[in-house]
Write an enzyme that holds these catalytic residues in place. Structure first.
Site, PDB file in Angstrom:
ATOM      1  N   GLY A  14       0.838  -1.204   0.000  1.00  0.00           N
ATOM      2  CA  GLY A  14       0.000   0.000   0.000  1.00  0.00           C
ATOM      3  C   GLY A  14       0.866   1.244   0.000  1.00  0.00           C
ATOM      4  O   GLY A  14       1.873   1.297   0.708  1.00  0.00           O
ATOM      5  N   ARG A  80       0.156  -4.998  -5.412  1.00  0.00           N
ATOM      6  CA  ARG A  80       0.253  -6.003  -4.343  1.00  0.00           C
ATOM      7  C   ARG A  80       0.457  -7.362  -5.004  1.00  0.00           C
ATOM      8  O   ARG A  80      -0.458  -8.175  -5.067  1.00  0.00           O
ATOM      9  CB  ARG A  80      -1.027  -6.001  -3.507  1.00  0.00           C
ATOM     10  CG  ARG A  80      -1.187  -4.773  -2.612  1.00  0.00           C
ATOM     11  CD  ARG A  80      -2.244  -5.035  -1.581  1.00  0.00           C
ATOM     12  NE  ARG A  80      -2.570  -3.861  -0.783  1.00  0.00           N
ATOM     13  CZ  ARG A  80      -1.892  -3.471   0.293  1.00  0.00           C
ATOM     14  NH1 ARG A  80      -0.822  -4.143   0.682  1.00  0.00           N
ATOM     15  NH2 ARG A  80      -2.268  -2.413   0.971  1.00  0.00           N
ATOM     16  N   THR A 135       5.283   1.318   5.959  1.00  0.00           N
ATOM     17  CA  THR A 135       3.868   0.941   6.078  1.00  0.00           C
ATOM     18  C   THR A 135       3.192   1.877   7.048  1.00  0.00           C
ATOM     19  O   THR A 135       3.708   2.150   8.144  1.00  0.00           O
ATOM     20  CB  THR A 135       3.639  -0.512   6.550  1.00  0.00           C
ATOM     21  OG1 THR A 135       2.243  -0.660   6.851  1.00  0.00           O
ATOM     22  CG2 THR A 135       4.435  -0.918   7.758  1.00  0.00           C
ATOM     23  N   ASP A 139       3.389  -1.793  11.767  1.00  0.00           N
ATOM     24  CA  ASP A 139       3.451  -3.110  12.423  1.00  0.00           C
ATOM     25  C   ASP A 139       4.791  -3.820  12.232  1.00  0.00           C
ATOM     26  O   ASP A 139       4.930  -4.987  12.581  1.00  0.00           O
ATOM     27  CB  ASP A 139       2.300  -4.005  11.942  1.00  0.00           C
ATOM     28  CG  ASP A 139       2.264  -4.171  10.426  1.00  0.00           C
ATOM     29  OD1 ASP A 139       3.046  -3.497   9.728  1.00  0.00           O
ATOM     30  OD2 ASP A 139       1.454  -4.971   9.934  1.00  0.00           O
ATOM     31  N   ARG A 179      -4.816  -2.366   9.384  1.00  0.00           N
ATOM     32  CA  ARG A 179      -4.776  -3.827   9.225  1.00  0.00           C
ATOM     33  C   ARG A 179      -4.987  -4.527  10.571  1.00  0.00           C
ATOM     34  O   ARG A 179      -5.960  -4.245  11.224  1.00  0.00           O
ATOM     35  CB  ARG A 179      -3.469  -4.251   8.555  1.00  0.00           C
ATOM     36  CG  ARG A 179      -3.513  -5.634   7.970  1.00  0.00           C
ATOM     37  CD  ARG A 179      -4.163  -5.742   6.636  1.00  0.00           C
ATOM     38  NE  ARG A 179      -3.218  -5.524   5.557  1.00  0.00           N
ATOM     39  CZ  ARG A 179      -3.556  -5.624   4.268  1.00  0.00           C
ATOM     40  NH1 ARG A 179      -4.793  -5.932   3.933  1.00  0.00           N
ATOM     41  NH2 ARG A 179      -2.675  -5.406   3.332  1.00  0.00           N
TER      42      ARG A 179
HETATM   43  O1  F6P Z   1      -1.301  -2.001   4.712  1.00  0.00           O
HETATM   44  C1  F6P Z   1      -1.660  -0.677   4.469  1.00  0.00           C
HETATM   45  C2  F6P Z   1      -3.138  -0.528   4.318  1.00  0.00           C
HETATM   46  O2  F6P Z   1      -3.451   0.836   4.146  1.00  0.00           O
HETATM   47  C3  F6P Z   1      -3.981  -1.140   5.443  1.00  0.00           C
HETATM   48  O3  F6P Z   1      -4.045  -0.284   6.551  1.00  0.00           O
HETATM   49  C4  F6P Z   1      -5.287  -1.375   4.750  1.00  0.00           C
HETATM   50  O4  F6P Z   1      -6.032  -2.403   5.367  1.00  0.00           O
HETATM   51  C5  F6P Z   1      -4.854  -1.807   3.384  1.00  0.00           C
HETATM   52  O5  F6P Z   1      -3.585  -1.229   3.168  1.00  0.00           O
HETATM   53  C6  F6P Z   1      -5.772  -1.395   2.266  1.00  0.00           C
HETATM   54  O6  F6P Z   1      -5.233  -1.911   1.108  1.00  0.00           O
HETATM   55  P1  F6P Z   1      -5.670  -1.519  -0.358  1.00  0.00           P
HETATM   56  O7  F6P Z   1      -5.225  -0.107  -0.625  1.00  0.00           O
HETATM   57  O8  F6P Z   1      -4.951  -2.493  -1.222  1.00  0.00           O
HETATM   58  O9  F6P Z   1      -7.159  -1.628  -0.388  1.00  0.00           O
END
Ligand code: F6P
Length: 404
Positions: A14, A80, A135, A139, A179
Site C-alpha cells: 500500500g 500487491r 507501512t 506493524d 490492518r
Molecule cells: O497495509 C496498508 C493498508 O493501508 C492497510 O491499513 C489497509 O487495510 C490496506 O492497506 C488497504 O489496502 P488496499 O489499498 O490495497 O485496499
C-alpha cells in the site's frame, strides 16, 4: 564493498506518506556515490514485466528534482503482487533477464511485511536487495515511513469531525486503516483527544464503552449552555467481534498475501452502541431533559460511522516522514555498497547506520499495552476496565534515550 553501477528502485504494497522522499534519498545518495538509479514501475508486477519494457526512468538530477517529497504516494507506483504466486515456472529467470536487460545490479525495495517477505524470496534467488521499511500500519519492528503521516491525518480528520458531531449532538465512530494492529488508531486518536479508542490488541467490552460514552457524552451536553456535545470513538479496522472474528468486506477476494479487505468495524461499533441506547430507559429522560426528544422521530442520540479509508494515507507526507524517508533512502544505498544484502534500514543516528535482517523486521509488532495504560489512567476509554499505569521506581533513569 559491492561493485554496483546501477540500482533499481521499487515501492510495493500500500502506498503512503514519505515514499517520494525515500526515492529521492536513494537517487541523490546513489548519484553522489557514482551509481545510477532507475525506477521500476508498478512494484513487483513491474519487476516481473521489466523485460518487456523499452526503457526505464533514470532517476537523474533533473528527473528527481521533479518529484515532490512532501507528496504522499510513490512516483514509482505500487502493486500487491507476490512473485512466488505468479503462475509462471520461469518467473525468476524472467526477472533476472529484465535486470540484465537494464544492467541493474541490485534492488532497493521499500515496503511492509508482505513486501519484505518477497525481498527474502528474491535474495534466495540470487538477486541482491536491501529493504526500506514502509507501512502506515506501523506493524514492523522498526519505524516505517508513512506511519507518522497517517497518524497526523487521522488526528486532523478526527479533530475536524468534532464540529459536525457537536452541531448535531452525534456520537461519531471513525474507522481507520491499520490492518491487524492498532498503532494508527491509537496514536491518531490520542492526537485528536478522542474519547474512546478501540484496537485489535484489546478485546472490546461494549458495556464498558457504552457506560463511558453515556457518562462523558450526557454530562458534556448537560454542562453546555447550548446543550451541545459529541463523543468520538476511533476504531481500528482490525478489531474483532464478540465471537473473535475479523470484519471483512464479503465481496473482496483474498489477495496474493492471504489478506481480505477489512471493512465493517465502524458499523459494528455503531450497532453495539445503538442497541444499548435503544434499551436503556434513562436515555428517554436524558433526551427530554436536554430538549432533544421528538416522539417517533428523535428518541435516542444518533450514532454515525465515518470511514476515511484511503484518505488517511493520501495527500501530503508529514515533515517527519520526509526527514526519515530521505535518511532511510540514503542509508539503503550505504548498506548496498557495503554488501549488507537482506537487511532493512532502521535509522541513521549520528555517524551510525542501524539495520536489522529483513526476516526479523517483518515480524508483527503490536501496540504496547503498558503505554495504553498511561492514557487509560488519564481518562481515555480503550474498551476494557481501565488498567492503572504503574511505573517502576528502579527504572526511573537519569539518562536521555533517543527515540525516532
Ligand atoms: O497495509 C496498508 C493498508 O493501508 C492497510 O491499513 C489497509 O487495510 C490496506 O492497506 C488497504 O489496502 P488496499 O489499498 O490495497 O485496499
Amino acid at each position: 564493498m559491492l561493485d554496483i553501477k546501477r540500482i533499481g528502485v521499487i515501492t510495493s504494497g500500500g502506498d503512503c506518506g514519505g515514499l517520494n522522499a525515500v526515492i529521492k534519498g536513494i537517487a541523490r545518495e546513489a548519484y553522489y556515490s557514482g551509481i545510477e538509479s532507475v525506477a521500476i514501475p508498478h512494484g513487483y508486477a513491474g519487476l516481473y514485466n521489466l523485460v518487456k519494457l523499452d526503457e526505464v526512468v533514470l532517476l537523474n538530477a533533473e528527473r528527481v528534482s521533479r518529484i515532490e517529497a512532501s507528496l504522499a504516494g510513490s512516483e514509482a507506483g505500487h502493486s500487491r503482487v507476490r512473485i512466488s504466486k505468479i503462475e509462471d515456472p520461469n518467473k525468476y529467470d524472467r526477472i533476472k533477464d529484465g535486470l540484465k536487460k537494464f544492467k541493474i545490479d541490485a534492488l532497493i525495495i521499500s515496503g511492509g511485511d508482505d513486501t519484505g517477505s518477497v525481498v527474502i524470496d528474491l535474495i534466495s534467488q540470487g538477486i541482491p536487495c536491501v529493504h526500506v521499511p514502509k507501512t502506515m500500519d506501523l506493524d514492523l519492528q522498526s519505524y516505517s515511513v508513512g506511519g507518522d503521516s497517517a497518524i497526523n491525518r487521522i488526528a486532523v480528520f478526527t479533530r475536524d469531525l468534532k464540529t459536525t458531531g457537536m452541531s448535531h449532538n452525534r456520537i461519531l465512530v471513525i474507522e481507520v486503516f491499520g490492518r491487524y494492529v492498532g498503532h494508527t488508531a491509537f496514536r491518531g486518536g490520542i492526537g485528536a483527544e478522542a474519547d474512546c479508542i478501540l484496537i485489535p490488541e484489546i478485546p472490546v467490552d461494549f458495556d464498558i464503552v457504552y457506560e463511558h460514552m453515556k457518562t462523558t457524552f450526557f454530562a458534556r451536553i448537560e454542562r453546555s449552555d447550548v446543550r451541545a456535545g459529541t463523543y468520538i470513538t476511533v476504531v481500528a479496522e482490525g478489531i474483532k467481534t464478540a465471537n473473535g472474528e475479523l470484519l471483512y468486506d464479503e465481496t473482496s477476494p483474498v489477495d496474493a498475501f492471504g489478506h481480505r479487505k477489512l471493512a465493517g468495524a465502524g458499523r459494528y461499533v455503531r450497532q453495539q452502541l445503538e442497541r444499548r441506547l435503544r434499551s436503556d430507559p434513562e436515555v428517554k429522560d436524558f433526551m427530554q431533559r436536554t430538549g432533544m426528544f421528538a416522539q417517533g422521530v428523535y428518541e435516542i442520540p444518533e450514532v454515525r460511522e465515518i470511514v476515511p479509508s484511503h484518505l488517511v494515507r493520501s495527500g501530503h507526507s508529514s515533515a517527519f516522514d520526509v526527514n526519515f524517508g530521505y535518511k532511510a533512502g540514503a542509508a539503503a544505498v550505504f548498506l548496498l555498497k557495503e554488501g549488507k544484502i537482506g537487511n532493512t534500514v532502521v535509522n541513521i543516528d549520528g555517524h551510525t547506520i542501524y539495520y536489522q535482517p529483513t526476516a526479523e523486521v517483518i515480524k508483527r509488532r503490536e501496540v504496547d499495552l503498558t503505554e495504553v495504560s498511561i492514557f487509560e489512567s488519564l481518562g481515555t476509554c480503550f474498551g476494557r476496565k481501565p488498567q492503572k499505569f504503574e511505573y517502576d521506581l528502579a527504572e526511573i533513569k537519569g539518562h536521555i534515550e533517543r527515540h525516532l
